[in-house]
Design a protein around this motif. Structure first.
Motif, PDB file in Angstrom:
ATOM      1  N   LYS A 344       0.842  -1.193   0.000  1.00 34.99           N
ATOM      2  CA  LYS A 344       0.000   0.000   0.000  1.00 34.99           C
ATOM      3  C   LYS A 344       0.879   1.245   0.000  1.00 34.99           C
ATOM      4  CE  LYS A 344      -2.488  -0.909   3.709  1.00 34.99           C
ATOM      5  NZ  LYS A 344      -3.553  -0.825   4.739  1.00 34.99           N
ATOM      6  N   VAL A 345       0.493   2.236  -0.807  1.00 35.65           N
ATOM      7  CA  VAL A 345       1.194   3.523  -0.825  1.00 35.65           C
ATOM      8  C   VAL A 345       0.181   4.615  -0.529  1.00 35.65           C
ATOM      9  CG1 VAL A 345       2.512   5.169  -2.205  1.00 35.65           C
ATOM     10  CG2 VAL A 345       2.901   2.712  -2.493  1.00 35.65           C
ATOM     11  N   ASP A 346       0.431   5.379   0.519  1.00 41.62           N
ATOM     12  CA  ASP A 346      -0.445   6.486   0.896  1.00 41.62           C
ATOM     13  C   ASP A 346      -0.144   7.675  -0.002  1.00 41.62           C
ATOM     14  OD1 ASP A 346      -1.762   8.660   2.147  1.00 41.62           O
ATOM     15  OD2 ASP A 346      -1.648   7.666   4.093  1.00 41.62           O
ATOM     16  N   LEU A 347      -1.149   8.122  -0.755  1.00 43.12           N
ATOM     17  CA  LEU A 347      -0.969   9.214  -1.711  1.00 43.12           C
ATOM     18  C   LEU A 347      -1.317  10.575  -1.125  1.00 43.12           C
ATOM     19  CD1 LEU A 347      -2.501   7.470  -4.851  1.00 43.12           C
ATOM     20  CD2 LEU A 347      -0.082   7.641  -4.222  1.00 43.12           C
ATOM     21  N   GLY A 348      -1.847  10.594   0.094  1.00 41.00           N
ATOM     22  CA  GLY A 348      -2.156  11.864   0.735  1.00 41.00           C
ATOM     23  C   GLY A 348      -3.614  11.997   1.109  1.00 41.00           C
ATOM     24  N   GLU A 349      -3.937  13.134   1.686  1.00 46.29           N
ATOM     25  CA  GLU A 349      -5.287  13.390   2.166  1.00 46.29           C
ATOM     26  C   GLU A 349      -6.152  13.980   1.065  1.00 46.29           C
ATOM     27  OE1 GLU A 349      -7.224  15.310   6.183  1.00 46.29           O
ATOM     28  OE2 GLU A 349      -5.724  16.492   5.131  1.00 46.29           O
ATOM     29  N   ASP A 350      -7.356  13.452   0.937  1.00 46.70           N
ATOM     30  CA  ASP A 350      -8.350  13.986   0.015  1.00 46.70           C
ATOM     31  C   ASP A 350      -9.628  14.193   0.819  1.00 46.70           C
ATOM     32  OD1 ASP A 350      -9.902  14.769  -2.078  1.00 46.70           O
ATOM     33  OD2 ASP A 350      -9.836  12.878  -3.155  1.00 46.70           O
ATOM     34  N   THR A 351      -9.819  15.416   1.288  1.00 43.31           N
ATOM     35  CA  THR A 351     -10.910  15.689   2.229  1.00 43.31           C
ATOM     36  C   THR A 351     -12.281  15.689   1.578  1.00 43.31           C
ATOM     37  OG1 THR A 351     -10.512  18.051   1.912  1.00 43.31           O
ATOM     38  CG2 THR A 351      -9.426  16.992   3.787  1.00 43.31           C
ATOM     39  N   ASN A 352     -12.327  15.942   0.273  1.00 40.49           N
ATOM     40  CA  ASN A 352     -13.618  15.981  -0.426  1.00 40.49           C
ATOM     41  C   ASN A 352     -13.951  14.574  -0.905  1.00 40.49           C
ATOM     42  OD1 ASN A 352     -15.900  16.578  -1.843  1.00 40.49           O
ATOM     43  ND2 ASN A 352     -14.981  18.143  -3.133  1.00 40.49           N
ATOM     44  N   ILE A 353     -14.504  13.750  -0.009  1.00 39.45           N
ATOM     45  CA  ILE A 353     -14.704  12.331  -0.314  1.00 39.45           C
ATOM     46  C   ILE A 353     -15.837  12.092  -1.304  1.00 39.45           C
ATOM     47  CG2 ILE A 353     -13.788  11.615   1.920  1.00 39.45           C
ATOM     48  CD1 ILE A 353     -16.642  11.103   2.843  1.00 39.45           C
ATOM     49  N   PHE A 354     -16.664  13.115  -1.570  1.00 33.15           N
ATOM     50  CA  PHE A 354     -17.776  12.946  -2.507  1.00 33.15           C
ATOM     51  C   PHE A 354     -17.466  13.566  -3.869  1.00 33.15           C
ATOM     52  CE2 PHE A 354     -19.717  13.147   1.767  1.00 33.15           C
ATOM     53  CZ  PHE A 354     -20.232  11.864   1.810  1.00 33.15           C
ATOM     54  N   SER A 355     -16.224  14.003  -4.072  1.00 34.88           N
ATOM     55  CA  SER A 355     -15.876  14.652  -5.332  1.00 34.88           C
ATOM     56  C   SER A 355     -15.768  13.644  -6.464  1.00 34.88           C
ATOM     57  CB  SER A 355     -14.542  15.406  -5.188  1.00 34.88           C
ATOM     58  OG  SER A 355     -13.492  14.479  -4.935  1.00 34.88           O
ATOM     59  N   HIS A 356     -15.862  14.150  -7.691  1.00 31.92           N
ATOM     60  CA  HIS A 356     -15.704  13.323  -8.888  1.00 31.92           C
ATOM     61  C   HIS A 356     -14.278  12.769  -8.924  1.00 31.92           C
ATOM     62  CE1 HIS A 356     -16.082  12.137 -13.115  1.00 31.92           C
ATOM     63  NE2 HIS A 356     -14.917  12.719 -13.316  1.00 31.92           N
ATOM     64  N   GLN A 357     -14.139  11.460  -9.007  1.00 26.84           N
ATOM     65  CA  GLN A 357     -12.828  10.815  -9.014  1.00 26.84           C
ATOM     66  C   GLN A 357     -12.413  10.504 -10.450  1.00 26.84           C
ATOM     67  OE1 GLN A 357     -11.147  10.399  -6.044  1.00 26.84           O
ATOM     68  NE2 GLN A 357     -12.885  11.510  -5.205  1.00 26.84           N
ATOM     69  N   HIS A 358     -11.140  10.638 -10.716  1.00 22.13           N
ATOM     70  CA  HIS A 358     -10.644  10.334 -12.054  1.00 22.13           C
ATOM     71  C   HIS A 358      -9.212   9.817 -11.947  1.00 22.13           C
ATOM     72  CE1 HIS A 358     -10.259  10.827 -16.460  1.00 22.13           C
ATOM     73  NE2 HIS A 358      -9.004  11.092 -16.169  1.00 22.13           N
ATOM     74  N   VAL A 359      -8.976   8.639 -12.498  1.00 27.64           N
ATOM     75  CA  VAL A 359      -7.626   8.067 -12.561  1.00 27.64           C
ATOM     76  C   VAL A 359      -7.470   7.435 -13.938  1.00 27.64           C
ATOM     77  CG1 VAL A 359      -5.993   6.391 -11.636  1.00 27.64           C
ATOM     78  CG2 VAL A 359      -7.539   7.594 -10.082  1.00 27.64           C
ATOM     79  N   ARG A 360      -6.445   7.840 -14.673  1.00 27.66           N
ATOM     80  CA  ARG A 360      -6.198   7.283 -15.995  1.00 27.66           C
ATOM     81  C   ARG A 360      -4.696   7.252 -16.280  1.00 27.66           C
ATOM     82  NH1 ARG A 360     -10.408   5.100 -16.191  1.00 27.66           N
ATOM     83  NH2 ARG A 360     -12.231   5.605 -17.455  1.00 27.66           N
ATOM     84  N   SER A 361      -4.260   6.244 -17.030  1.00 29.44           N
ATOM     85  CA  SER A 361      -2.896   6.238 -17.534  1.00 29.44           C
ATOM     86  C   SER A 361      -2.731   7.422 -18.474  1.00 29.44           C
ATOM     87  CB  SER A 361      -2.607   4.940 -18.293  1.00 29.44           C
ATOM     88  OG  SER A 361      -2.740   3.824 -17.446  1.00 29.44           O
ATOM     89  N   TYR A 362      -1.526   8.007 -18.472  1.00 26.21           N
ATOM     90  CA  TYR A 362      -1.309   9.199 -19.284  1.00 26.21           C
ATOM     91  C   TYR A 362      -0.040   9.060 -20.113  1.00 26.21           C
ATOM     92  CZ  TYR A 362      -0.161  13.986 -20.594  1.00 26.21           C
ATOM     93  OH  TYR A 362       0.167  15.103 -21.307  1.00 26.21           O
ATOM     94  N   VAL A 363      -0.157   9.335 -21.396  1.00 26.79           N
ATOM     95  CA  VAL A 363       0.989   9.422 -22.305  1.00 26.79           C
ATOM     96  C   VAL A 363       0.935  10.795 -22.950  1.00 26.79           C
ATOM     97  CG1 VAL A 363       2.093   8.499 -24.371  1.00 26.79           C
ATOM     98  CG2 VAL A 363       0.997   6.940 -22.747  1.00 26.79           C
TER      99      VAL A 363
END
Length: 374
Positions: A344-363
């Motif tokens: 597991k790697v902790d990426l930091g705090e994200d306080t807005n837990i209901f926000s729109h999430q987006h994760v994508r590979s990027y080139v």
């Protein structure tokens, strides 16, 4: 000898080694470097160098967009994983005193689409180009996707807007004509809706979709063909999935799609990749299957919160981006591999837990938003 005295080919070779996040400084150094950095030969060389160094991922957190570098070192099942923030992607807007409010983020072909209240912004972070597109009305409840028409050798990029409240269900924006047009296509069935944001692949866009009828609630996925400007038929997953099951799409290289599946109440996480895919047909092969019971107590919760994952084919490793099983404010990357590899790697705090999430590979992309290569 000064840098300015070196042959163009040598300067191009040296500058191609510079990280993408430093390119803005390079372009501001002098007019010659700025012009060189936007030539086709340099862009192709630099993007190739950047891609070979490490994989990049775009992630939203605290209503900002971050570029992460993901790298693996070592041998099979005995390697270290590094996930580092490479930079924050910020839109420069000379017409506004403060940074604009971004409601949603979409990604396709190296371009970012920021959805705001009454307009959208297309941005190529690599070239530093921004295109502001005015809206007819609010975009708050709409779905978007980006792609391009493959009949055109220059790959004319387009934006699809799917309205969930407007009387006009489908509109498309063409970069070349700089205008919107209404699409007279058959809409989605009334008992079907799209889950999450679109995934872009080879100019087309794909969504996970679900039936609304309580007796079925079955999930499948569907394609929008930007060349023909129409929706394709239902495409099947290699499993049966329903309302509470976790189904997430991701890019697998530039030619394939991967799908992560976890049955609700079960501990097995399974990942398949496409052997063949186009707007009307698909075939699959299994990539990885892992029993998550030894690693995560709140397994269902973690994957429910996830909106993206990334695959390293060589190491046979999957990086799933979600939230901590006991603390929703912490964003976590779960690295999962064969033979019980887990970290597991902790990426930091994200306080807005209901926000729109987006994760994508990027080139990084060589696509010019405002004008083609000269």
């Amino acid at each position: 000898m000064e840098m300015s005295d070196l042959p163009k080919e040598l300067v191009e070779e040296i500058l191609s080694k510079i990280p993408v996040t430093c390119m803005r400084s390079v372009r501001l150094t002098c007019k010659k470097w700025n012009a060189l950095s936007k030539t086709r030969s340099f862009v192709e060389k630099h993007i190739g160098e950047e891609t070979s160094r490490k994989s990049s991922v775009i992630m939203t957190m605290n209503q900002k967009v971050y570029l992460l570098g993901v790298s693996f070192s070592g041998t099979h099942n005995k390697f270290d994983t590094s996930i580092k923030h490479k930079g924050t992607l910020i839109i420069r807007n000379n017409n506004m005193d403060s940074e604009p409010l971004v409601l949603k983020v979409f990604h396709g072909d190296g371009l970012l689409l920021f959805v705001m209240v009454k307009r959208v912004v297309v941005w190529n972070p690599y070239l530093g180009q921004v295109k502001w597109i005015q809206a007819r009305d609010s975009y708050y409840q709409d779905d978007f996707a980006m792609g391009y028409a493959k009949k055109d050798k220059s790959h004319s990029h387009k934006i699809l807007r799917i309205s969930n409240v407007n009387s006009i269900p489908y509109e498309i924006y063409d970069f070349k004509s700089d205008s919107w047009k209404v699409l007279g296509i058959t809409p989605l069935e009334e008992d079907v809706f799209l889950c999450y944001e679109a995934l872009s692949l080879k100019g087309n866009s794909y969504w996970v979709a679900r039936e609304k009828i309580e007796t079925r609630n079955k999930k499948f996925f569907i394609c929008f063909d930007f060349t023909e400007e129409r929706l394709g038929s239902r495409l099947s997953f290699p499993f049966d999935s329903y309302f509470e099951d976790i189904v997430i799409l991701s890019n697998f290289g530039e030619e394939q799609i991967a799908v992560l599946f976890k049955k609700w109440g079960k501990f097995e996480m399974k990942i398949w990749v496409t052997s063949k895919i186009n707007p009307t047909t698909v075939s699959w092969s299994k990539f990885l299957e892992v029993d998550m019971r030894p690693f995560i107590t709140g397994c269902n919760h973690v994957f429910t919160q996830s909106r993206g994952f990334f695959i390293d084919e060589e190491k046979k490793v999957v990086v799933v981006f979600g939230r901590h099983e006991f603390d929703d404010t912490r964003k976590i990357a779960y690295i999962i591999g064969e033979d019980g590899y887990f970290r597991k790697v902790d990426l930091g705090e994200d306080t807005n837990i209901f926000s729109h999430q987006h994760v994508r590979s990027y080139v990084p992309s060589s696509v010019h938003i405002n004008h083609p290569f000269c």
